[in-house]
Design a protein around this motif. Structure first.
Motif, mmCIF file in Angstrom:
data_model
loop_
_atom_site.group_PDB
_atom_site.id
_atom_site.type_symbol
_atom_site.label_atom_id
_atom_site.label_comp_id
_atom_site.label_asym_id
_atom_site.label_seq_id
_atom_site.Cartn_x
_atom_site.Cartn_y
_atom_site.Cartn_z
ATOM 1 N N ALA A 216 0.830 -1.209 0.000
ATOM 2 C CA ALA A 216 0.000 0.000 0.000
ATOM 3 C C ALA A 216 0.862 1.256 0.000
ATOM 4 C CB ALA A 216 -0.931 -0.013 1.209
ATOM 5 N N VAL B 200 -5.025 -2.636 10.961
ATOM 6 C CA VAL B 200 -5.165 -2.391 9.529
ATOM 7 C C VAL B 200 -5.488 -3.720 8.862
ATOM 8 C CG1 VAL B 200 -4.089 -1.478 7.443
ATOM 9 C CG2 VAL B 200 -3.446 -0.542 9.684
ATOM 10 N N LYS B 201 -6.349 -3.690 7.858
ATOM 11 C CA LYS B 201 -6.759 -4.914 7.165
ATOM 12 C C LYS B 201 -5.629 -5.445 6.284
ATOM 13 C CE LYS B 201 -11.664 -3.616 6.887
ATOM 14 N NZ LYS B 201 -12.789 -3.293 5.970
ATOM 15 N N THR B 202 -4.834 -6.340 6.856
ATOM 16 C CA THR B 202 -3.761 -7.014 6.128
ATOM 17 C C THR B 202 -3.732 -8.473 6.580
ATOM 18 O OG1 THR B 202 -2.049 -6.631 7.805
ATOM 19 C CG2 THR B 202 -2.411 -4.872 6.171
ATOM 20 N N GLU C 140 -8.510 0.323 6.093
ATOM 21 C CA GLU C 140 -8.057 -0.200 4.814
ATOM 22 C C GLU C 140 -6.579 0.162 4.644
ATOM 23 O OE1 GLU C 140 -9.686 -2.064 2.780
ATOM 24 O OE2 GLU C 140 -11.724 -1.894 3.603
ATOM 25 N N ASP D 127 -5.951 3.441 2.960
ATOM 26 C CA ASP D 127 -6.223 4.588 3.820
ATOM 27 C C ASP D 127 -5.027 4.838 4.733
ATOM 28 O OD1 ASP D 127 -7.465 6.658 5.148
ATOM 29 O OD2 ASP D 127 -8.735 5.372 6.383
#
Length: 265
Positions: A21, A187-189, A215, A218
């Motif tokens: 990201a 965080v979505k990981t 996200e 984000d």
């Protein structure tokens, strides 16, 4: 604000999660990205998906192998000639009680989250000092500021790299080199899926807090904006994480009571 156009940004752990990201966001800002992780094919999958993929390069290395790190460093300088930002992002989490965690697992987490980042930074530091410019960034964790159940080794390693970075910042303050530490919350990981259990094996499943976190994109936008603003202490998370960080400063005893009651696995 700092302009990242054509800046050389070296990101470790860049094949997925926060590293991927961050690479995407820096590329949008015009930077030239050096992507590093263990698997070259996965790095290439990330590279070709970035804006202007021809500007970026994939250099595979195992950050725990010092000979590979030194070779990668030489490759970066050969390919790009300089380094403007080093993002120490590669990391390994934990989901196990202290009583269940073997010493091998304790050392494995510390090796990835602390010693390998120290070695890479010490390897790159002469280039920054010679340039008299640049920024070294460490991705720590809110867990490194608070300490919670099931994350003792992880919290310790993330706290250690934070304080090492503080010392580094003081030592290079007059040399044109800046040091920032980012403290992500949930965080979505795949961090929870890949987190080590007490035996040193991947947990293999997600948890609710991570699944409902920010996200990754984000997170990256906030992080890159904060770095552009020259921030050194960067907390990125939801209301609960930010409240926890605030309580750690205002009333540690209250925070510790709150943590005891938390269900964080």
């Amino acid at each position: 604000m700092e302009n990242f156009d054509n800046k050389i940004v070296w990101i470790t752990g860049a094949s997925s999660g926060l590293g991927k990201a961050l690479a995407a966001e820096f590329a949008l800002q015009g930077a030239q990205i050096v992507l590093s992780a263990r698997r070259f094919d996965e790095l290439e999958n990330v590279r070709v998906g970035l804006l202007n993929p021809e500007k970026h390069v994939s250099i595979a290395m195992d950050i725990t192998d010092e000979s590979q790190v030194l070779h990668a460093y030489e490759q970066v300088l050969a390919e790009k000639g300089r380094i403007d930002l080093l993002i120490n992002n590669a990391g390994l989490s934990q989901r196990a009680l202290i009583s269940e965690t073997s010493m091998l697992t304790e050392r494995a987490i510390m090796e990835v989250d602390y010693f390998s980042q120290v070695f890479l930074t010490k390897t790159v530091l002469p280039t920054f000092l010679k340039q008299k410019t640049g920024r070294i960034v460490f991705v720590s964790s809110v867990a490194g500021l608070l300490g919670t159940q099931y994350r003792a080794s992880y919290s310790a390693a993330k706290a250690a790299i934070h304080l090492w970075a503080n010392s580094l910042r003081a030592e290079v303050a007059n040399d044109g080199v800046n040091v920032s530490v980012i403290f992500p919350g949930f965080v979505k990981t795949n961090v929870s899926i890949n987190a080590l259990n007490g035996e040193g094996k991947a947990q293999g499943f997600d948890n609710e807090a991570t699944a409902n976190g920010l996200e990754a994109g984000d997170f990256a936008k906030r992080a890159v904006k904060a770095l552009a603003n020259g921030e050194e202490f960067i907390v990125i998370g939801g209301k609960k994480e930010k409240m926890g960080v605030m309580m750690s400063r205002v009333s540690p005893s209250t925070l510790y009571k709150m943590i005891r009651k938390m269900k964080v696995k």
